[in-house]
Design an enzyme around this catalytic site. Structure first.
Site, PDB file in Angstrom:
ATOM      1  N   LYS A 183       0.820  -1.225   0.000  1.00 43.34           N
ATOM      2  CA  LYS A 183       0.000   0.000   0.000  1.00 43.34           C
ATOM      3  C   LYS A 183       0.850   1.269   0.000  1.00 43.34           C
ATOM      4  O   LYS A 183       0.734   2.126   0.875  1.00 43.34           O
ATOM      5  CB  LYS A 183      -0.952   0.023   1.198  1.00 43.34           C
ATOM      6  N   ILE A 223       5.338  10.647  -1.994  1.00 43.93           N
ATOM      7  CA  ILE A 223       5.446  11.556  -3.126  1.00 43.93           C
ATOM      8  C   ILE A 223       5.718  10.729  -4.389  1.00 43.93           C
ATOM      9  O   ILE A 223       6.281   9.628  -4.312  1.00 43.93           O
ATOM     10  CB  ILE A 223       6.537  12.614  -2.907  1.00 43.93           C
TER      11      ILE A 223
END
Length: 237
Positions: free
Chosen positions: A63, A67
């Site tokens: 998961k 950035i």
């Protein structure tokens, strides 16, 4: 598309637990295994290499949510592990998801198929009350999930992780080919655990799920092999 094998969530704390579990199965039976954060952070890539060496498929459930540049470089590394599926959080945004796919494509060895890339919409442990109070997303849970699914499709990913309850509307909002992988699957009579939105394997198939993820009803069963086969049979009815 529909994967005819239930994906088994091996949410174990130690590498040795994985070995003990997989040794219960006949070597000729090829499984689809989900490896999560705890196990990967404990054992690292070696657990992936081990499961793949036995001929099993691997969904590496980390998961990613960071950035775009960090996610892209991380996916480039994960692609080299030979996994079959990876995921990100859709909440990271379209730019991040596009970067994730770009990293996977760059990291996939020549001659191999790129791992499938899917995004988490809302966790199956998230209720509408939690979403609105904690995340301050003031739509319905269903609207939030569908919005994330549409953004995931826009980014060019293969599908989403979602509750089976949202599958039909997600496919209507994206396409029939858009993968819906559904955790929170429990056989009739099994404990819901910490899952808020659950379905049985048969219900998930009827509603159009492409993959189902099952953990504790298999891994904590007295006879995991029999439990797996019973769930697989129900899933393929």
């Amino acid at each position: 598309m529909q994967e005819n094998r239930p994906v088994i969530a091996l949410d174990f704390p130690e590498f040795s637990d994985v070995k003990d579990f997989l040794e219960k199965f006949d070597p000729s039976e090829k499984l689809y295994i989900k490896l999560g954060m705890e196990l990967f952070y404990t054992a690292g890539p070696q657990v992936v290499y081990y499961v793949k060496s036995l001929g099993h498929s691997v969904f590496l459930d980390l998961k990613l949510h960071d950035i775009p540049n960090t996610v892209e470089s991380s996916m480039r590394v994960l692609a080299r592990l030979g996994v079959d599926m990876v995921n990100v959080h859709a909440a990271g945004g379209v730019e991040m998801m596009v970067a994730a796919k770009r990293g996977l494509e760059a990291g996939t060895p020549t001659g191999r198929q790129r791992p499938k890339l899917i995004a988490v919409t809302q966790l199956t442990s998230t209720s509408e009350e939690i979403m609105q109070n904690d995340q301050k997303i003031m739509t319905s849970l269903e609207e939030s999930v569908i919005n994330y699914a549409q953004k995931t499709a826009q980014a060019g990913l293969d599908g989403v992780v979602c509750s089976a309850h949202e599958v039909e509307k997600i496919k209507a909002a994206t396409s029939k080919e858009f993968i819906c992988l559904t955790p929170g699957i429990r056989p009739e009579g099994a404990s819901k655990g910490d899952q808020k939105r659950v379905m049985t394997p048969k219900e998930a198939r009827t509603i159009g799920s492409d993959y189902i993820v099952v953990g504790r009803p298999i891994t904590q069963a007295k006879d995991p092999v029999s439990a797996y086969h019973a769930i697989k049979e129900e899933w393929n009815q």
